[in-house]
Write an enzyme that holds these catalytic residues in place. Structure first.
Site, PDB file in Angstrom:
ATOM      1  N   ALA A  61       0.858  -1.182   0.000  1.00 27.98           N
ATOM      2  CA  ALA A  61       0.000   0.000   0.000  1.00 27.98           C
ATOM      3  C   ALA A  61       0.896   1.234   0.000  1.00 27.98           C
ATOM      4  O   ALA A  61       2.100   1.133   0.162  1.00 27.98           O
ATOM      5  CB  ALA A  61      -0.893  -0.014   1.230  1.00 27.98           C
ATOM      6  N   GLY A 100      -0.024  -5.162   1.076  1.00 26.80           N
ATOM      7  CA  GLY A 100      -1.186  -5.095   0.202  1.00 26.80           C
ATOM      8  C   GLY A 100      -0.951  -5.734  -1.158  1.00 26.80           C
ATOM      9  O   GLY A 100      -1.892  -6.253  -1.771  1.00 26.80           O
ATOM     10  N   GLU A 103      -1.504  -9.313  -0.573  1.00 25.54           N
ATOM     11  CA  GLU A 103      -2.930  -9.528  -0.290  1.00 25.54           C
ATOM     12  C   GLU A 103      -3.762  -9.491  -1.570  1.00 25.54           C
ATOM     13  O   GLU A 103      -4.696 -10.267  -1.736  1.00 25.54           O
ATOM     14  CB  GLU A 103      -3.438  -8.461   0.697  1.00 25.54           C
ATOM     15  N   GLU A 123       3.504  -6.088   8.063  1.00 25.40           N
ATOM     16  CA  GLU A 123       2.702  -5.042   8.724  1.00 25.40           C
ATOM     17  C   GLU A 123       3.018  -4.858  10.198  1.00 25.40           C
ATOM     18  O   GLU A 123       3.003  -3.729  10.696  1.00 25.40           O
ATOM     19  CB  GLU A 123       1.206  -5.340   8.557  1.00 25.40           C
TER      20      GLU A 123
END
Ligand code: NAI
Length: 700
Positions: A61, A100, A103, A123
């Site tokens: 992200a 992300g 993911e 994370e």
């Protein structure tokens, strides 16, 4: 345009190009939504392939968005749309696929990658949890236990491990686009269809209470005082009992809770603070760093050898000079020994060692330094000697060469004045061991030119250091702030606290090593010599640093003599309590008339930490550091201050500047004003009801 969609013979290729590392930022998400809508609107598509251009598949992200409103729902919707497609969806990956990015691939139906790709869910190192479905989809693919191994360890895995774990379907041949197309075509040939992660069940054997207990213990020991890894465990275990939609809602709730913790705010603060240090207000925007292709180091001792290694590791040739053959040979063999240990620990290959060693050339004559673009001096800590060395460098260094000193305590302007080019002189203060410690204090004098400052800051990048700009003062940023910390720790043991009690309180709070253990490691003679050389700076306090002096007088110099504040067995760094050290400290206290007391951990913490913060405020008001967040970088990257507390200045804001001020007053009543005087800036900020974060913001 970031996202392009090409359809050929039923295969829709979504290709993303968002340099430098393909973060899934707002524009990328918007264009991906559009590509998915285009795909759904067509009837001729039989498979979808997602690839990224450039050096990596989605790296994660955009951390810059963390400061704004939560975006998780948008990520979740986007990923759900990928997953919901009725034709097979393939993610073909390369580079470093993190957070992300990984993911998103889990929401695709098939995952393939070229050799060399790495995958990770880091994370928890930012105090958060994978919040875009990672805690719910990963366990459906590889089990709760394996998913949590990835999340709790936060370490990336390679293609072989990803295949073994089972979240990767196949390794493909490069280039990634062609390999991905071939794989997708083979799926179609085999008649394979959509395969949604969300429709899979979690293997219950991977989510037993015993596994939970083991992972919880691992998380507690790896991340003391921290919450994120434990929160991730709660989220991932929920995947074993909840359907995807409910699991995602639970993940969302836990993710928001994690983002609200001081832990995550502190870790994200340090993350950005480290990226901010290179920005120098007032430096003209068009100033360019000078190119650095060759380096030289003067002085092949502990620091010089480590600094030479930094250059060789960066692939830059470096000439190492010492005053005589013997000292030079000693330096070169310590370099060889460090590389040997890197090879034996598997850090580098034998070939890499040879290549790096070949970049380091030992010399005895200054003429050999004439073509160096940067010369770093690391001789003994003596102003006379350093001035002589710089006068010599002035004679031989090429025009425009960066001339740097690694001094810890001397006046760099006085060193620069020994040359006819003070504008080219700057401090580059490395920390020991120089080849390991990430911090680099860049110390400018009033004469250092903007070009010199820019060059020094930019040089940190190839050397893999985090530079922090400081101005000349005694101790610069870090060591100046150490003074009160060390003073109180020593005073505490004279008042009867045991070294273990002091260090134990600091370490339980999060310091990577208690200060007294640090003294034992660095050598008590080192600090005693510094104190002696600067005796004129002493405050009129008979107990000042007397614990160090007492141990030194008894020949206890720390680990190297088998004892300092603690006792050590030969070849072993384990600390043992030592009644002899305590007796020496007690006798010294008696001579000084120091009353023995009982100390609680809270008092130990306050007396050690408040002076760090107070001096940090003085460093700011004196303009020695540019911003409070720079000080936080110094302490988290050079002094073992816990990142999850954000550094001393962030921590001060966390507990409140008023509490800092009151604490200082409390000890002032007990010990008098000599050491306990609130910094002017502290008084001002408290009066105005402002924080250090406000202060930083007002200045940038
Ligand atoms: P060291 O004593 O290990 O090495 C100094 C080296 O300089 C020796 O090899 C010596 O032979 C050489 N030398 C002396 N005079 C010379 C001359 N005229 N020309 C060429 N070489 C000469 O010292 P260390 O610990 O490496 O410190 C060097 C500098 O780095 C000092 O200024 C020190 O304050 C600073 N520093 C030291 C740190 C540490 O933890 N040791 C940390 C940060 C800075």
């Amino acid at each position: 345009m970031i996202v392009t969609l090409e359809v050929s013979d039923g295969l829709a290729l979504i290709s993303v190009n968002n340099p430098p590392v393909n973060t899934i930022n707002a524009a990328t998400r918007r264009e991906l939504f559009q590509a998915l809508a285009d795909i759904r609107a067509r009837s001729d598509i039989r498979a979808v392939l997602l690839v990224c251009e450039g050096k990596t598949f989605f790296s994660g992200a955009d951390i810059g968005e963390f400061a704004g409103p939560p975006m998780e729902q948008e990520f979740r919707d986007l990923f759900a749309q990928f997953e919901a497609l009725t034709v097979p969806v393939v993610a073909a990956m390369h580079g470093t696929v993190l957070g992300g990015g990984l993911e998103l691939s889990l929401a695709c139906h098939y995952r393939v990658a070229v050799a060399g790709t790495r995958f990770g869910l880091p994370e928890v190192t930012l105090g958060i949890i994978p919040g875009a479905g990672g805690t719910q989809r990963m366990p459906r693919l590889i089990g709760v236990d394996n998913a949590l191994e990835l999340i709790v360890s936060a370490r990336p895995v390679d293609v072989a491990r990803a295949l073994a774990l089972g979240f990767l379907d196949a390794a493909i041949d490069p280039p990634v686009r062609a390999g991905g197309i071939a794989f997708t075509r083979s799926l179609l040939d085999a008649g394979r269809g959509a395969r949604r992660t969300s429709e899979r069940a979690v293997d219950p054997a991977s989510a037993t209470p015993a596994i939970r207990e083991r992972l919880t213990a691992q998380a507690r020991s790896q991340y003391p005082n921290r919450q994120a890894a434990l929160t991730a465990i709660d989220a991932v275990f929920a995947a074993a009992r909840l359907p995807l939609a409910e699991g995602l809602a639970f993940e969302n709730e836990l993710g928001n809770r994690a983002k609200a913790t001081v832990e995550s705010k502190a870790l994200i603060h340090v993350f950005f603070a480290e990226r901010e240090t290179r920005k120098v207000p007032g430096l003209p925007a068009d100033v360019r760093a000078r190119p650095i292709a060759r380096a030289a180091v003067v002085g092949a001792g502990t620091m010089g050898a480590g600094i030479a290694i930094c250059f060789a590791n960066a692939g830059l040739p470096v000439t190492l000079l010492d005053a005589n053959r013997e000292a030079l040979d000693r330096g070169l063999s310590s370099i060889a020994a460090i590389y040997q240990s890197m090879v034996s620990r598997g850090r580098i290959s034998a070939d890499e060692r040879q290549q790096r060693l070949a970049l380091i050339q030992g010399v005895l004559d200054y003429a050999s330094l004439a073509d160096a673009d940067v010369i770093i001096e690391a001789v003994f800590e003596s102003l006379d000697l350093k001035r002589k060395v710089f006068a010599q460098l002035d004679r031989i260094a090429k025009a425009g060469a960066l001339l740097a000193t690694n001094t810890s305590t001397l006046d760099i302007a006085a060193i620069a004045a020994a040359t006819g080019r003070p504008q080219d002189v700057i401090g580059l203060h490395f920390f020991s061991p120089a080849n390991v410690m990430p911090l680099l204090e860049v110390v400018r004098t009033d004469d250092s030119s903007p070009e010199t400052i820019r060059s020094a800051l930019d040089l940190a990048r190839p050397l893999k250091k985090t530079p922090v700009l400081a101005r000349v003062c005694y101790g610069f940023i870090g060591n100046r702030m150490m003074e009160g910390y060390a003073r109180e720790a020593e005073r505490l043991v004279l008042e009867g606290a045991s070294p273990r009690q002091v260090d134990g309180a600091l370490e339980a709070w999060g310091m990577s090593m208690g200060i007294l253990a640090v003294f034992d490691m660095a050598g008590i003679d080192v600090s005693v010599n510094v104190h002696k050389a600067h005796a004129d700076r002493y405050p009129p306090d008979a107990s000042y640093y007397q614990a160090d002096f007492a141990l030194h007088a008894a020949g206890r110099l720390g680990q190297k003599t088998g004892g300092g504040y603690y006792r050590y067995l030969p070849g072993d760094r384990t600390r043992h309590d030592d009644p002899e050290a305590i007796a020496i400290l007690r006798a010294s206290a008696e001579r000084l008339g120091i009353v023995q007391q009982v100390h609680g951990d809270q008092e130990i913490l306050e007396r050690c930490l408040l002076p760090i913060i107070n001096e940090g405020l003085r460093v700011l008001e004196d303009g020695v550091a540019l911003r409070a967040s720079d000080i936080d970088v110094v302490w988290t990257s050079g002094y073992g201050f816990p990142r999850y507390r954000g550094g001393p200045m962030f921590y001060a804001d966390t507990i409140g500047l008023k509490a800092v001020y009151d604490g200082i007053h409390h000890y002032r009543e007990q010990f008098g004003p000599m050491h306990w005087q609130p910094a002017g800036l502290l008084e001002r900020l408290v009066r105005e009801g402002r924080t250090l974060a406000d202060w930083d913001q007002a200045r940038d």
